[in-house]
Design an enzyme around this catalytic site. Structure first.
Site, PDB file in Angstrom:
ATOM      1  N   ASP A 185      -7.889  18.932 -14.259  1.00 29.61           N
ATOM      2  CA  ASP A 185      -7.876  17.753 -14.870  1.00 29.61           C
ATOM      3  C   ASP A 185      -7.649  17.654 -16.186  1.00 29.61           C
ATOM      4  OD1 ASP A 185      -9.367  15.441 -15.863  1.00 29.61           O
ATOM      5  OD2 ASP A 185     -10.932  15.606 -14.427  1.00 29.61           O
TER       6      ASP A 185
ATOM      7  N   ARG B   2       0.803  -1.256   0.023  1.00 25.45           N
ATOM      8  CA  ARG B   2       0.310  -0.112  -0.168  1.00 25.45           C
ATOM      9  C   ARG B   2       1.009   1.213  -0.067  1.00 25.45           C
ATOM     10  NH1 ARG B   2      -1.303   1.652   4.721  1.00 25.45           N
ATOM     11  NH2 ARG B   2      -2.083  -0.307   5.298  1.00 25.45           N
TER      12      ARG B   2
ATOM     13  N   TYR C 236     -16.697  17.034 -15.071  1.00 25.06           N
ATOM     14  CA  TYR C 236     -17.130  15.631 -15.406  1.00 25.06           C
ATOM     15  C   TYR C 236     -18.295  15.215 -14.242  1.00 25.06           C
ATOM     16  CZ  TYR C 236     -16.300  10.421 -14.939  1.00 25.06           C
ATOM     17  OH  TYR C 236     -16.686   9.193 -14.906  1.00 25.06           O
TER      18      TYR C 236
ATOM     19  N   LYS D 244      -8.708   6.491 -19.183  1.00 29.27           N
ATOM     20  CA  LYS D 244      -9.139   7.065 -20.556  1.00 29.27           C
ATOM     21  C   LYS D 244      -7.827   7.068 -21.328  1.00 29.27           C
ATOM     22  CE  LYS D 244     -12.712   7.687 -17.997  1.00 29.27           C
ATOM     23  NZ  LYS D 244     -13.058   8.960 -17.487  1.00 29.27           N
TER      24      LYS D 244
END
Ligand SMILES: *Cc1c(COP(=O)(O)O)cnc(C)c1O
Length: 390
Positions: free
Chosen positions: A185, A60, A113, A210
């Site tokens: 973004d 992690r 978004y 994406k």
């Protein structure tokens, strides 16, 4: 397609295309493997208590495959620290909980978004963070939206789904003057087409699902900053909150990024042909593509982007039913959410990706269709759209 050189494509001594393939990707020391292995491991043998071999302790906190991706992402955005997450929204959540406290205020775009809007409106707001929307393509509107307690300006350019363009350098000036941070973004452009840190932004956000991944086979997210102190704080929270990218997901994103430059060139060239065809079509009422000279943001886009990307939206003559019918008739364009993969996608934002913003300031036109133009042969894409429009 425009191939003009923008100076900040050079990072350090190497060009973007070279860094995409090599940054963070030293051959594996033990085997010489030229591709970073998938270190599918949770914990690491210590040589005596606290004796960490490669600095790795627990996956992690850090994992070698994820580290390779994080170094790669930092290089591509021209930042000093990159962090990879389980999704774009996990990256956003980490950023917001690192940088904000109850009572703070954020300016978000009026065409954000849908998932970003939902995170602010339904989750972060419950923790006492205030937000308001502004048309971020209008610098004065953003200035007017600032309050004494504003901490962040959030920008998405090109935006989703209306392909609005925000002047990153201008808003970086506004943010600096007001003592607030600018977050961009960069999902729609990718760092190959646009580098917000070089234009003055403090943090870049990605849904690597994406264009970075590029093959519709992984969900991931990233944060990149050039502020070392903020990078440390974000890394602390990434570990404390734990929504990290797993080793295989990190590997898939890395694999995708190596071809980002050639894919974005082709996406942009194909989208330009699609936008030109739609603009001349009698059944199309309006086309949104920043590469079109009549697009309101064209000049700013031409200034801050290398090319105009693969996303095109358009309004269909005949309203919502006609728009839905176009989506249903498309064959080569697959009807589906998401974007940025090699295959072309078509969708109806009002009923699909943006259904959650219905009735809000972010509501989208009902006759809107959004395309993620893939890298197939452009002629085949134009033929499919022609038959779908009827
Ligand atoms: C998809 C997307 C996100 C969210 O990313 P996930 O990987 O789906 O969590 C954020 N911003 C933009 C612009 C997106 O397209």
């Amino acid at each position: 397609m425009s191939d003009k050189h923008i100076g900040h494509q050079d990072i350090g001594h190497q060009h973007f295309e070279t860094l995409a393939i090599h940054a963070g990707q030293a051959a594996d020391a033990q085997t010489g493997a030229v591709v970073t292995p998938i270190y599918q491991v949770s914990t690491y043998k210590q040589d005596g208590v606290g004796g960490l071999r490669g600095g790795y302790e627990y996956s992690r906190s850090a994992n070698p495959t994820r580290t390779a991706l994080e170094e790669n992402l930092a290089a591509l955005e021209g930042g000093s620290r990159g962090l990879a997450f389980a999704s774009g929204l996990a990256a956003e959540d980490c950023l917001l909980r690192t940088m904000l406290a109850p009572g703070d205020h954020v300016v978000i775009p009026d065409d954000a978004y849908g998932g970003t809007f939902r995170l602010f409106a339904k989750v972060v707001e419950r923790w006492g963070v205030r937000w308001s929307v502004a048309d971020t393509s209008d610098v004065q509107a953003v200035r007017d939206a600032l309050r004494p307690e504003t901490r962040l300006i959030w920008v998405e350019t090109p935006s989703n789904p209306l392909l609005g363009i925000t002047d990153i350098a201008a808003l970086a000036g506004v943010a600096r003057q007001a003592g607030v941070r600018l977050v961009v973004d960069n999902t729609f452009a990718s760092p190959y087409l646009q580098q917000p840190l070089a234009l003055g932004a403090d943090v870049v956000v990605h849904s690597t699902t994406k264009y970075m991944g590029g093959h519709s086979d992984v969900v991931g997210g990233a944060l990149v900053t050039s502020d070392a102190g903020l990078g440390e704080e974000l890394a602390y929270h990434q570990n404390a909150m734990g929504a990290v990218a797993g080793p295989f997901d990190a590997w898939l994103v890395m694999r995708g990024v190596k071809t980002l430059a050639v894919r974005m060139d082709r996406h942009s060239a194909n989208a330009t042909r699609v936008a030109d065809m739609l603009a001349a079509h009698p059944k199309v009422a309006q086309v949104y593509y920043p590469g079109l000279p009549e697009h309101a943001g064209h000049e700013v886009a031409a200034k801050q982007m290398k090319a105009f990307g693969g996303m095109v939206s358009f309004r269909v003559v005949g309203g919502e039913d006609a728009a839905v019918a176009v989506c249903d008739r498309a064959e080569l364009f697959t009807l589906g959410e998401s974007l940025g993969g090699v295959e072309s996608l078509i969708e109806h934002p009002g009923r699909m990706t943006h259904a959650s913003v219905a009735g809000s300031a972010l509501e989208v036109p009902a006759d809107l269709v959004r395309l993620s133009v893939g890298i197939e042969a452009a002629d085949d894409l134009l033929a499919d759209l022609a038959q779908a429009l009827g």
